[in-house]
Design an enzyme around this catalytic site. Structure first.
Site, short mmCIF file in Angstrom:
data_model
loop_
_atom_site.label_atom_id
_atom_site.label_comp_id
_atom_site.label_asym_id
_atom_site.label_seq_id
_atom_site.Cartn_x
_atom_site.Cartn_y
_atom_site.Cartn_z
N ASP A 10 0.84 -1.26 0.37
CA ASP A 10 0.07 -0.28 -0.26
C ASP A 10 0.96 1.50 -0.17
O ASP A 10 1.83 1.22 0.08
CB ASP A 10 -0.92 -0.05 1.78
CG ASP A 10 -1.93 1.38 1.49
OD1 ASP A 10 -2.85 1.92 0.46
OD2 ASP A 10 -1.77 1.73 2.31
N SER A 11 0.30 2.27 -0.41
CA SER A 11 1.36 3.75 -0.15
C SER A 11 1.19 3.97 1.26
O SER A 11 2.06 5.04 1.68
CB SER A 11 0.26 4.22 -0.66
OG SER A 11 -0.98 4.77 0.15
N TYR A 42 -0.84 8.47 -2.23
CA TYR A 42 -0.51 8.21 -3.29
C TYR A 42 -1.67 9.25 -4.37
O TYR A 42 -1.82 9.14 -5.63
CB TYR A 42 -0.92 7.01 -3.81
CG TYR A 42 1.00 6.12 -3.60
CD1 TYR A 42 2.00 6.96 -3.11
CD2 TYR A 42 0.80 4.66 -4.14
CE1 TYR A 42 3.29 5.77 -2.99
CE2 TYR A 42 2.30 3.93 -3.91
CZ TYR A 42 3.13 4.53 -3.95
OH TYR A 42 4.48 4.06 -3.06
N GLY A 43 -3.07 9.57 -3.51
CA GLY A 43 -4.02 9.56 -4.55
C GLY A 43 -3.73 11.00 -5.09
O GLY A 43 -4.81 11.24 -6.05
N CYS A 73 -3.68 -0.77 -2.42
CA CYS A 73 -4.09 0.08 -2.34
C CYS A 73 -4.72 1.19 -3.63
O CYS A 73 -4.99 0.27 -4.38
CB CYS A 73 -2.99 1.19 -2.28
SG CYS A 73 -3.09 2.80 -3.36
N ASN A 74 -6.16 0.92 -3.22
CA ASN A 74 -7.09 1.65 -4.49
C ASN A 74 -6.35 2.39 -5.51
O ASN A 74 -6.43 1.86 -6.68
CB ASN A 74 -8.25 2.15 -4.38
CG ASN A 74 -9.41 1.71 -3.53
OD1 ASN A 74 -10.63 1.14 -4.04
ND2 ASN A 74 -8.97 1.31 -2.05
N THR A 75 -5.46 3.11 -5.78
CA THR A 75 -5.25 4.18 -6.32
C THR A 75 -3.70 3.84 -6.87
O THR A 75 -3.79 3.30 -8.38
CB THR A 75 -4.04 5.71 -5.10
OG1 THR A 75 -5.02 5.97 -5.17
CG2 THR A 75 -3.78 6.77 -6.44
N GLU A 152 -6.73 10.04 8.71
CA GLU A 152 -5.25 10.53 9.36
C GLU A 152 -5.16 11.64 10.43
O GLU A 152 -4.60 10.65 11.53
CB GLU A 152 -4.57 10.68 8.51
CG GLU A 152 -4.06 9.76 7.26
CD GLU A 152 -3.39 9.57 6.25
OE1 GLU A 152 -2.69 11.02 5.95
OE2 GLU A 152 -2.80 8.36 5.38
N CYS A 184 -11.74 3.24 -1.56
CA CYS A 184 -10.43 4.00 -1.00
C CYS A 184 -9.91 3.30 0.75
O CYS A 184 -11.16 3.09 1.75
CB CYS A 184 -10.07 5.64 -0.52
SG CYS A 184 -8.93 6.27 0.43
N THR A 185 -8.33 3.00 0.60
CA THR A 185 -8.93 2.08 2.01
C THR A 185 -9.20 3.10 2.95
O THR A 185 -9.14 2.63 3.91
CB THR A 185 -6.53 2.50 2.14
OG1 THR A 185 -5.85 3.10 2.00
CG2 THR A 185 -6.34 0.82 0.73
N HIS A 186 -8.76 4.49 3.33
CA HIS A 186 -8.86 5.04 4.82
C HIS A 186 -11.18 4.88 4.78
O HIS A 186 -11.38 5.30 5.83
CB HIS A 186 -8.48 6.69 4.46
CG HIS A 186 -6.76 6.57 4.74
ND1 HIS A 186 -6.44 5.15 3.61
CD2 HIS A 186 -6.67 7.17 5.22
CE1 HIS A 186 -5.58 5.97 4.71
NE2 HIS A 186 -4.78 6.67 5.01
N1 I24 Z 1 -4.56 6.35 9.87
C1 I24 Z 1 -3.85 6.59 9.44
N2 I24 Z 1 -3.17 7.07 9.21
C2 I24 Z 1 -2.38 7.95 9.89
C3 I24 Z 1 -4.14 7.42 11.40
C4 I24 Z 1 -2.42 8.35 10.90
N3 I24 Z 1 -2.06 8.75 11.85
C5 I24 Z 1 -3.30 8.40 13.28
N4 I24 Z 1 -4.37 7.58 12.66
N5 I24 Z 1 -1.32 8.69 9.53
O1 I24 Z 1 -4.69 6.01 8.17
C6 I24 Z 1 -0.45 8.51 8.32
C7 I24 Z 1 0.72 9.41 8.30
N6 I24 Z 1 1.73 9.12 8.69
C8 I24 Z 1 2.01 6.72 8.65
C9 I24 Z 1 2.76 6.34 9.18
O2 I24 Z 1 3.99 7.11 8.98
C10 I24 Z 1 4.38 8.60 9.07
C11 I24 Z 1 2.79 8.97 8.27
C12 I24 Z 1 -5.90 5.02 8.53
C13 I24 Z 1 -5.98 3.82 9.54
C14 I24 Z 1 -5.15 2.61 8.43
C15 I24 Z 1 -4.77 1.95 9.70
C16 I24 Z 1 -5.25 7.52 13.20
C17 I24 Z 1 -5.33 5.56 13.34
C18 I24 Z 1 -4.89 4.83 14.39
C19 I24 Z 1 -5.27 4.17 13.86
C20 I24 Z 1 -6.02 2.88 13.69
C21 I24 Z 1 -6.86 3.60 12.97
C22 I24 Z 1 -6.80 5.59 12.54
F1 I24 Z 1 -3.75 5.53 14.68
F2 I24 Z 1 -7.33 6.15 11.93
N1 DGL Z 2 -4.16 3.99 0.16
C1 DGL Z 2 -4.91 4.65 -0.80
C2 DGL Z 2 -5.93 4.64 -2.20
O1 DGL Z 2 -6.72 3.63 -1.35
C3 DGL Z 2 -4.87 6.18 -0.04
C4 DGL Z 2 -4.08 7.31 0.91
C5 DGL Z 2 -3.12 7.82 -0.20
O2 DGL Z 2 -3.66 8.11 -0.75
O3 DGL Z 2 -1.97 7.02 -0.32
O4 DGL Z 2 -6.07 5.21 -2.49
#
Ligand code: I24
Ligand code: DGL
Length: 270
Positions: A10-11, A42-43, A73-75, A152, A184-186
């Protein structure tokens, strides 16, 4: 012979939704995961760039001789899956076709909504996948770039997020859709909120669940399901900060994870 793993990429951390589903549905399978956290998201990126990144990650994962590659990853699936399929000697599963199949089975109105990142929607990959299965189905799609940052930031249950989510999906809901693909994964994190806004007539499709089912069916038909009784040792790799990845992965998966940061494939000056 040593059992072969399932490679999942995934991204960033979003593909962990697919990992969790695969662990739940196939607890004997060993997973090797790569999250490109340094270069996520990646989006918003150009397709050629996402194709190149995906190729690099797949080359890395092939060193582990996996029995299957899952593009979680969907993208990346939207722009790179066809190319990756010609490149590797093992089956490649993406997150788009499983979701598309579930939507075709579910829809009665023959009108399906799709939401995703800019890259996914621009590629029209969902239209292609849906029309391949059912040429006359109507598709209403829309990019929702505001939603990944919301998740995020951990704001997927925050009341103040609702206005943003509503504004993002409103144009899709104006059409007579009866199912909405969360492309999208999120987005599954926003499932409750989206469901409240869309109402009970609209079924939401979670690609992670559908993809894990597809992985399971494919391994079963190929006679490749893991046979061991020993608990599998999963491995996680990321291109960005290891501690951040570990924290999110452990919280999400509810178990300790073995994470290694790889300096490559992040571009360096040589
Ligand atoms: N959830 C996601 N991405 C993040 C996050 C999050 N931070 C807190 N939570 N950060 O995606 C993305 C950028 N980071 C990634 C790691 O390296 C540095 C940059 C969705 C979760 C996918 C499992 C909130 C959070 C969490 C745990 C579980 C779910 C969740 F901390 F939404
Ligand atoms: N994983 C990407 C997707 O499912 C979402 C996050 C990104 O933009 O990288 O499209």
């Amino acid at each position: 012979m040593q059992q072969q793993a399932i490679a999942i990429l995934d991204s960033g951390v979003g593909g962990l939704t697919v990992v969790k589903e695969v662990m739940r549905q196939l607890p004997k399978e060993q997973i090797i995961y790569f999250g490109d956290t340094e270069r996520a998201p990646y989006g918003p990126r150009r397709a050629e760039e996402v194709v190149r990144f995906t190729e690099e990650i797949v080359s890395f994962l092939l060193k582990f001789h996996p029995k299957m590659i899952v593009i979680a990853c969907n993208t990346a699936t939207a722009v790179a899956m066809d190319r990756i399929r010609t490149m590797v000697p093992v089956p490649v599963v993406g997150v788009i076709h499983p979701g598309a199949r579930a939507a075709i089975k579910m829809t009665r109105s023959q009108t399906i909504g799709v939401i995703g990142t800019e890259g996914t929607i621009r590629s029209r990959a969902y239209e292609r996948a849906l029309h391949e299965l059912s040429p006359h189905v109507r598709i209403v799609s829309r990019a929702c770039p505001a939603l990944v940052p919301l998740v995020e930031k951990g704001l997927y249950h925050a009341p103040e997020s609702k206005a943003t989510v509503r504004a993002s999906i409103q144009p899709v809901l104006e059409q007579p859709i009866d199912c909405l693909i969360l492309g999208c994964t999120h987005y599954p994190f926003l499932q409750d909120m989206i469901s409240e806004i869309a109402g009970p007539e609209v079924s939401l499709i979670n690609s992670a669940e559908e993809t894990a089912r597809e992985v399971s069916a494919l391994l079963y038909h190929r006679g490749q399901l893991a046979k061991t009784d020993a608990a599998p040792r999963h491995r996680f790799f990321c291109s960005g900060d290891e501690g951040m990845f570990r924290q999110i992965a452990q919280e999400w998966l509810g178990q300790p994870v073995d994470v290694t940061q790889v300096a490559w494939p992040v571009s360096r000056i040589v």
